[in-house]
Design an enzyme around this catalytic site. Structure first.
Site: not given
Ligand code: ZN
Length: 181
Positions: A68-69
């Site tokens: 996700e990051d």
């Protein structure tokens, strides 16, 4: 998929990989702690407070924000840590292009359909976030914003119940400290 024999090795490789990927990221709290503190805290909560002994769950916790990051793909995780760990991380990954509100609603609906591994990591994630917000809220967060976050986290956790009562009780204890105006 590589066979996992060296269980401690799996966990150490996961922490090393996550530290490398999150190396330039900081948490949103006032002190801007290194981001890696967060996945390490999840792993520790799962092991110490949740009694989780499955190294694949601990590894997934350490890696839970990498897709996700950071610039990390599912295939990369599968190649390095096996399909089980990669699948759990994928379950825990929000879709980036969606609006925040939509992502938050989706987390609630997805949590109920998640695997037991993903539910436990989700519980630990919300425990750690609540603990952080109660102890040292992100800079500029109003009372209302903190309350809204806690209430949303509880909605997610309510969907993830039934897999780890110890973690559920821990979350509930923290939620009872919800700030009131
Ligand atoms: Zn997280």
């Amino acid at each position: 998929m590589p066979k996992v024999r060296d269980e401690l090795g799996l966990v150490l490789r996961a922490v090393q990989f996550a530290a490398h990927k999150h190396t330039d990221q900081r948490r949103k709290d006032v002190r801007k702690k290194p981001y890696i503190n967060h996945p390490i805290a999840l792993a520790e909560v799962l092991h110490t407070d949740g009694g989780v002994r499955d190294p694949a769950v601990i590894a997934a916790a350490l890696l839970h924000d990498t897709i996700e990051d950071t610039v990390t793909t599912y295939d990369e995780l599968r190649g390095l840590f096996g399909a089980g760990v990669a699948d759990t991380v994928a379950e825990l990954t929000d879709t980036r292009f969606l609006r925040t509100e939509t992502r938050k609603r989706l987390q609630v609906s997805k949590a109920g359909k998640s695997s037991a591994a993903a539910k436990q990591v989700k519980l630990a994630d919300k425990i750690c976030n609540l603990r952080d917000i109660l102890a040292s809220p992100p800079a500029g967060w109003s009372l209302k914003r903190r309350q809204t976050y806690l209430d949303w986290a509880k909605e997610v956790v309510d969907q993830a119940r039934g897999v780890n009562p110890r973690l559920e009780r821990m979350f509930d204890r923290l939620y009872r400290q919800r700030p009131v105006g």
